[in-house]
Motif scaffolding. Structure first.
Motif, PDB file in Angstrom:
ATOM      1  N   UNK A  83       0.732  -1.143  -0.132  1.00  0.00           N
ATOM      2  CA  UNK A  83      -0.027   0.044   0.028  1.00  0.00           C
ATOM      3  C   UNK A  83       0.747   1.322  -0.096  1.00  0.00           C
ATOM      4  N   UNK A  89       0.768  -3.019  10.263  1.00  0.00           N
ATOM      5  CA  UNK A  89      -0.080  -2.965  11.658  1.00  0.00           C
ATOM      6  C   UNK A  89       0.675  -2.460  12.594  1.00  0.00           C
ATOM      7  N   UNK A 104      -2.594 -16.807   9.130  1.00  0.00           N
ATOM      8  CA  UNK A 104      -3.833 -16.900   8.458  1.00  0.00           C
ATOM      9  C   UNK A 104      -3.702 -18.454   7.955  1.00  0.00           C
TER      10      UNK A 104
ATOM     11  N   UNK B 184      -7.307   3.855  11.123  1.00  0.00           N
ATOM     12  CA  UNK B 184      -6.711   3.684   9.620  1.00  0.00           C
ATOM     13  C   UNK B 184      -7.399   2.812   8.874  1.00  0.00           C
ATOM     14  N   UNK B 187      -5.622  -0.233   6.759  1.00  0.00           N
ATOM     15  CA  UNK B 187      -5.125  -1.442   7.574  1.00  0.00           C
ATOM     16  C   UNK B 187      -5.805  -2.681   7.503  1.00  0.00           C
ATOM     17  N   UNK B 189      -8.083  -3.064   5.112  1.00  0.00           N
ATOM     18  CA  UNK B 189      -7.871  -3.625   3.881  1.00  0.00           C
ATOM     19  C   UNK B 189      -6.477  -4.483   3.519  1.00  0.00           C
ATOM     20  N   UNK B 190      -5.380  -3.775   4.082  1.00  0.00           N
ATOM     21  CA  UNK B 190      -4.243  -4.823   4.237  1.00  0.00           C
ATOM     22  C   UNK B 190      -4.553  -6.118   4.802  1.00  0.00           C
ATOM     23  N   UNK B 191      -5.156  -6.317   5.986  1.00  0.00           N
ATOM     24  CA  UNK B 191      -5.305  -7.624   6.401  1.00  0.00           C
ATOM     25  C   UNK B 191      -6.209  -8.595   5.640  1.00  0.00           C
ATOM     26  N   UNK B 196      -6.927 -12.238   5.242  1.00  0.00           N
ATOM     27  CA  UNK B 196      -8.109 -12.283   6.434  1.00  0.00           C
ATOM     28  C   UNK B 196      -9.450 -12.203   6.102  1.00  0.00           C
ATOM     29  N   UNK B 200     -12.134 -12.121  10.722  1.00  0.00           N
ATOM     30  CA  UNK B 200     -10.865 -12.164  11.078  1.00  0.00           C
ATOM     31  C   UNK B 200      -9.955 -10.734  11.146  1.00  0.00           C
ATOM     32  N   UNK B 201     -10.177 -10.156  10.079  1.00  0.00           N
ATOM     33  CA  UNK B 201      -9.568  -8.736  10.098  1.00  0.00           C
ATOM     34  C   UNK B 201     -10.145  -7.817  10.985  1.00  0.00           C
ATOM     35  N   UNK B 204      -8.270  -9.285  14.532  1.00  0.00           N
ATOM     36  CA  UNK B 204      -6.809  -9.328  14.624  1.00  0.00           C
ATOM     37  C   UNK B 204      -6.462  -7.525  14.236  1.00  0.00           C
ATOM     38  N   UNK B 205      -7.283  -6.654  13.888  1.00  0.00           N
ATOM     39  CA  UNK B 205      -6.701  -5.468  13.286  1.00  0.00           C
ATOM     40  C   UNK B 205      -7.719  -4.323  14.166  1.00  0.00           C
ATOM     41  N   UNK B 208      -8.332  -4.779  18.014  1.00  0.00           N
ATOM     42  CA  UNK B 208      -7.143  -4.631  18.645  1.00  0.00           C
ATOM     43  C   UNK B 208      -6.673  -3.114  18.751  1.00  0.00           C
ATOM     44  N   UNK B 209      -7.084  -2.257  17.684  1.00  0.00           N
ATOM     45  CA  UNK B 209      -6.795  -1.099  17.458  1.00  0.00           C
ATOM     46  C   UNK B 209      -7.700   0.003  18.206  1.00  0.00           C
TER      47      UNK B 209
END
Lengths: 361, 291
Positions: A83, A89, A104, B184, B187, B189-191, B196, B200-201, B204-205, B208-209
């Motif tokens: 990106x 993260x 995963x 953000x 993040x 989208x990255x997961x 994920x 799951x996304x 985990x993201x 958590x954030x």
């Protein structure tokens, strides 16, 4: 090398009634480095997001290794993205970031450890595994983002202006590293940039995008030497664009301008005498003649300046078209208002499609 | 050089002087009463009115009677239940709110804030109208033929739970909203890009954030919920008795100030302990400053 990995078939997309992509077609081979080049808003990021599955097209298809993945969720596509802002993260250290996709996939711990170590070595970040993203420099974050994307062994790696946030020196270095990496891994890269030099340096093929279409798709040499449209010529080669009228000729076309005549190789141009002709001539190929010369076209100097090791002389034709001439050297007697004539060799002029004839909807 | 340093020092001193009234105020009106309460809890109740300056542990010993232990247990249970349900509702709503386009977000934010403009007591009486036999809820349910006779919800435990959840939900919503709004989303989208599933996304993201916001919400909900006595008073009648109710009763009706003080001290200690444990478990310090 010749196996087709990714196919985009007539992709269209609009947001809130504004069309962003107007029919994108692309075939990428295994291990190919393709760059989508264009200024902001041309649709290059949307194209990338459609390949990644983060956006779905209004019409058209996306094929990956022959399978239609148009409606496949991003997590089920064997495609990974680096990106623009790296999107590391923030709550995970470098190792955990890189291991994310492996966990995963429920890989065994020793295997994950080994793969992560290899990935860190690949991007030359050994020993940085325990650092948090906030403790890394821009260039290091960028490498982590690449490592995280490649451990998954994607068929296609998508890179959205990955060097955009780095300073010039680091950019140059990372360009070389990325190219090396791409050759080592043999993964197809779809790379986005608005920097034409970056595109020319790294790509196997470049797609110059504008208004949601590919204005030209070809090798860097083709794009640079034989631009198809006026936009490509000016965006990639910073060429002068001059429009005149065809005055006949065979393999070499004579073109009438106010007060003089220029020429260009016909190549595959189909026009006839009397037709309007648009030429692209790069500034270093424009010859500067004295005003009493019988050849070329009359022009008037508007500005002279010294930039990037070259002397750049701006001039205006009688019809107001601006033409820039580049010369090696630092001195000139020319001042604004001086009358000159300009000319060029026929093989240095390329007949291009003017903006008015390029379909953008 | 030397001169500028003295100027800086002088400025610091001036700032400290400006803040001094605040310190004095805090000492007088926050710490003072607290100390007085602790002292009071060790004194003896006077025969008729007030206290006698006679040191005793009796007030604390009295707390060990089963009836009071049960009240503490009941209060803790209700506070935990309220916080847990508010956590789920508040997270869902705060998340939903933060994902709307900005103009809708502002409207939703306003809707969450509006109840604060009226007295919370008034709003609780609103619940009385809803819950009482043949009240709003019964009219609707019976009108829709879902129930045949009045539910008689008023003055029951569920009514108190609903009242507590309602009273404290905005705190949870607002603290979750604040942290989800800062997310953000690239993040996530990255997961997804890394394989994920949406769930799951989220786990985990996103979760958590946004945990710091949720944790703040939990503290902001749990602390008041253990002491709110008027909700149980109004919606529970005398059927649901919480520590807050006992303290109020001991103070206002029985006039046993030392015992009420002892109870308040224990309540405070219990709440502090819970928050201490909670912070230990969730490692909140690790997350601070991440988002």
């Amino acid at each position: 090398m010749e196996e087709t990995i990714l196919v985009l078939d007539k992709i269209k997309k609009s947001f809130d009634g504004v069309s962003v992509l107007n029919g994108i077609d692309l075939e990428a081979k295994r291990g190919e480095f393709i760059t989508l080049l264009g200024s902001s808003g041309c649709g290059k990021t949307t194209t990338l997001r459609i390949i990644a599955g983060l956006e779905s097209p209004d019409s058209g298809r996306v094929l990956l290794s022959g399978a239609d993945v148009t409606d496949t969720e991003p997590n089920h596509r064997n495609v990974n993205t680096v990106f623009q802002n790296y999107a590391l993260f923030p709550h995970m250290n470098v190792e955990t970031n890189i291991a994310y996709s492996l966990k995963l996939k429920k890989k065994k711990a020793p295997e994950i450890k080994k793969t992560v170590a290899e990935a860190l070595a690949l991007v030359q970040l050994e020993g940085y595994g325990k650092r948090m993203p906030s403790e890394l420099s821009g260039g290091q974050r960028q490498r982590v983002a690449i490592a995280r994307a490649v451990v998954n062994e994607p068929e296609v790696l998508l890179l959205d202006e990955p060097l955009g946030a780095l300073d010039l020196k680091l950019r140059r270095q990372m360009q070389l590293e990325l190219k090396r990496l791409q050759q080592t891994l043999g993964i197809t890269f779809i790379y986005i940039t608005h920097d034409q030099e970056e595109a020319l340096n790294m790509s196997d093929r470049i797609a110059v995008m504008r208004g949601g279409v590919f204005e030209q798709l070809g090798s860097p040499a083709e794009i640079y030497e034989l631009p198809r449209t006026a936009y490509v010529a000016s965006f990639v080669g910073s060429a002068n664009i001059l429009t005149g009228r065809c005055a006949g000729g065979g393999d070499t076309v004579a073109v009438d301008f106010p007060g003089g005549t220029g020429s260009a190789l016909r190549r595959d141009w189909q026009g006839r005498e009397g037709d309007s002709v648009t030429l692209a001539v790069r500034s270093e190929n424009v010859q500067l003649l004295s005003s009493d010369d019988s050849r070329g076209i009359p022009a008037a100097v508007t500005e002279t300046r010294f930039a990037g090791g070259m002397l750049r002389i701006s001039s205006k034709l009688e019809d107001g078209t601006e033409v820039v001439i580049s010369r090696y050297g630092i001195g000139t007697d020319l001042v604004s208002g001086d009358a000159i004539r300009i000319d060029w060799a026929a093989e240095n002029a390329v007949i291009v499609l003017p903006d008015s004839e390029v379909a953008h909807e | 050089m030397n001169n500028s340093m003295t100027t800086a020092k002088r400025r610091n001193r001036a700032l400290a002087l400006c803040a001094a009234p605040l310190y004095v105020f805090t000492l007088l009106f926050v710490l003072g009463p607290l100390i007085y309460m602790v002292i009071l809890s060790f004194l003896t109740r006077a025969e008729v009115w007030g206290v006698v300056n006679e040191f005793t542990f009796k007030n604390y010993a009295d707390l060990l009677q089963p009836v009071y232990l049960k009240t503490f247990g009941e209060s803790l249970k209700l506070a935990l239940l309220t916080t847990a349900i508010d956590m789920v509702l508040g997270y869902a709503f705060g998340y939903f709110m933060a994902r709307r386009p900005p103009e809708k977000r502002r409207l939703l934010l306003l809707l969450v804030m509006v109840p604060f403009w009226t007295s919370s007591l008034m709003r609780l009486y609103g619940w009385v109208i809803i819950f009482r036999a043949n009240g709003t809820l019964d009219t609707v349910l019976m009108g829709l033929h879902i129930t045949k006779e009045p539910l008689k919800l008023l003055y029951t435990y569920p009514a108190v739970v609903v009242g507590m959840i309602y009273a404290l939900l905005p705190f949870m919503i607002l603290s979750v909203y604040t942290s989800v709004e800062k997310m953000d989303w690239s993040l996530v989208e990255a997961a997804r890009d890394l394989g994920a599933s949406p769930a799951k996304a989220f786990l985990t993201v996103t979760l958590k954030l946004t945990l710091p916001g949720l944790l703040t919400g939990v503290i902001l909900t749990f602390i008041p919920s253990i002491g709110l006595f008027f909700v149980a008073d109004i919606l529970g009648g005398n059927k649901v008795v919480l520590v807050g109710n006992v303290i109020q009763e001991q103070l206002m009706k029985v006039h046993n100030w030392p015992f009420a003080a002892a109870m308040a001290v224990v309540l405070m200690a219990m709440t502090s302990l819970m928050i201490f444990l909670y912070r230990k478990i969730t490692h909140v310090s690790e997350l601070e400053g991440m988002v």
